[in-house]
Design a protein around this motif. Structure first.
Motif: not given
Length: 469
Positions: A453-469
């Motif tokens: 309800x507060x929005x979206x909290x990003x935790x991991x992205x791929x670039x191209x390997x997975x990267x923890x945020x």
């Protein structure tokens, strides 16, 4: 380490760190200079060191610190070091893993027996695992018989105490609404804090947590652009529905009743759950790992995604104050394992059961959707669990951009038609958001996180390997 001998990436190693200070200190030790005898064990051998690393790191004293990492344990990697640090993994274990991630030249692989100090620790871990599975050389130790009648009486006593606590909470909420929300000022914080302590005494930690949330609103002014009275009314409504749900739990559908019991703080331990719930076997991709420390307890949350079932799962593990939980699964690995899900109207939390092999790298992101699909997934989950703060989702292609007034951030779909706000501290801290922005470079990237309800909290992205945020 997997059967093909592939090594983890630096990002996967750093995802294990209990905090930013440990990541920084570990990175400083990721060089050959301080280390002697660093080696990796690659087969079963006789020393119990399959999938293990060890080495001695020179410190400020005359005796080097002895560090060993077990990469093949059923519960994920485990760490041991002779240093006095209370963090797990310590900076020496992180430094050794980072050095190992650089390749064969940095930490060579060997089939030789580990040194005695490393082999003894690895052997003790193997023996404990065999006893726990009942598979030791002597057939293992049979578990102590359970007194079913005594367990039933304890459960009934706790149920009565929680019901008494819920009834007291209902009276407290009625008094609050009778007096009017405007009458609640900062001085009332202590009263709600005392009410939370009473919920703990009633063995209802879930109710206590929600009361503390209410207390924090009472002691604050405007909250995230919302006036205090509106937030108070919202928290009171959630508390009221939870209290009434528990007081009438026998009248609820079983799945909703299970959700209510979990929300007030009644959960099954992992062993009982694994013994009573049919397991779900899949290749579970580790999406994110995040620690939270309240000064008394460190809670580790590990999010998984089943490649075949498409199910999301959440593993929780705990460590005493100042100590990281032992269970650790680096982001970007996949494990073939059984999970047992806690009963719920919307099952998410699970216990890790049997593992059918060591984790292996799985760099590709799972399938995702757009921001509208994320909101829809959260809404459907909220329908089954009204007390749900957020739901794990994968956004297939979003770009982090400043919002309209330039005071915050949002993640926007590639076509730019819709977006989700990123709450303050999104990605765990502001550094995580800036890291996501840098990786994106102004273009769309897949992102895993929690939509609520507060929005979206990003935790991991791929670039191209997975990267923890």
């Amino acid at each position: 380490m997997n059967p093909q001998g592939e090594r983890w990436t630096a990002e996967q190693v750093l995802a294990l760190a209990p905090d930013a200070a440990s990541r920084k200190a570990g990175a400083k030790l990721a060089a050959p200079g301080p280390w002697s005898g660093a080696s990796a064990h690659t087969d079963g051998g006789t020393g119990g060191g399959a999938g293990a690393l060890w080495g001695e790191c020179k410190g400020s004293g005359s005796t080097p610190y002895r560090t060993v990492v077990d990469l093949a344990g059923d519960g994920g990697p485990a760490f041991h070091c002779s240093c006095p640090s209370r963090k797990f993994p310590c900076k020496h274990a992180l430094g050794l893993l980072l050095l190992w991630s650089e390749g064969e030249a940095a930490v060579p692989s060997s089939a030789a027996t580990p040194p005695e100090w490393a082999g003894q620790w690895l052997e003790r871990r193997r023996q404990r695992a065999e006893r726990a599975a009942g598979g030791g050389p002597d057939g293992g130790t049979a578990p102590a018989p359970v007194d079913a009648e005594a367990a039933r009486r304890r459960s009934e006593r706790r149920a009565r105490r929680i019901a008494e606590g819920a009834a007291e909470l209902e009276r407290r909420l009625a008094d609050l609404l009778r007096g009017g929300l405007a009458a609640v000022e900062g001085a009332a914080y202590g009263q709600w804090d005392e009410t939370a302590a009473r919920m703990v005494d009633a063995q209802a930690p879930g109710l206590a947590a929600r009361v503390r949330e209410l207390a924090s609103v009472v002691g604050a002014g405007s909250v995230e652009g919302t006036d205090r009275a509106s937030r108070l009314l919202e928290e009171c409504a959630l508390l009221h529905t939870l209290g009434q749900g528990y007081l009438r739990v026998e009248e609820l559908p079983e799945s909703l009743a299970a959700t209510v019991r979990t929300r007030v703080g009644i959960t099954s331990d992992a062993a009982a759950l694994l013994a009573s719930v049919p397991p779900v076997r899949d290749r579970w991709l580790v999406l994110a790992q995040r620690d939270a420390d309240d000064g008394r307890l460190t809670t580790r949350r590990i999010w998984l995604y089943g490649r075949s079932t498409g199910r999301m799962a959440l593993l929780l593990s705990y460590g005493a104050a100042g100590r990281a939980p032992e269970l650790s699964l680096p982001v970007g690995l996949a494990l073939d394992a059984d999970l047992a899900f806690h009963p719920s109207a919307r099952p998410l939390r699970a216990a890790l059961g049997r593992r059918y092999g060591p984790p292996e790298p799985s760099p590709a992101p799972p399938p995702g959707g757009d921001t509208e699909a994320a909101l829809r997934a959260y809404g459907e989950a909220l329908r089954d669990d009204p007390w749900l703060e957020s739901w794990p989702v994968v956004l297939s292609a979003v770009t982090p951009v400043p919002d309209a007034d330039g005071k915050g951030w949002q993640v926007a779909d590639a076509p730019g038609e819709s977006a989700l706000p990123v709450p303050p501290g999104g990605g765990g801290d502001d550094m995580g958001l800036w890291r996501l922005t840098a990786i994106s470079g102004g273009g769309p990237v897949p992102v895993f996180g929690e939509c609520g309800h507060r929005g979206f909290t990003p935790l991991t992205t791929w670039a191209p390997e997975p990267v923890a945020l």
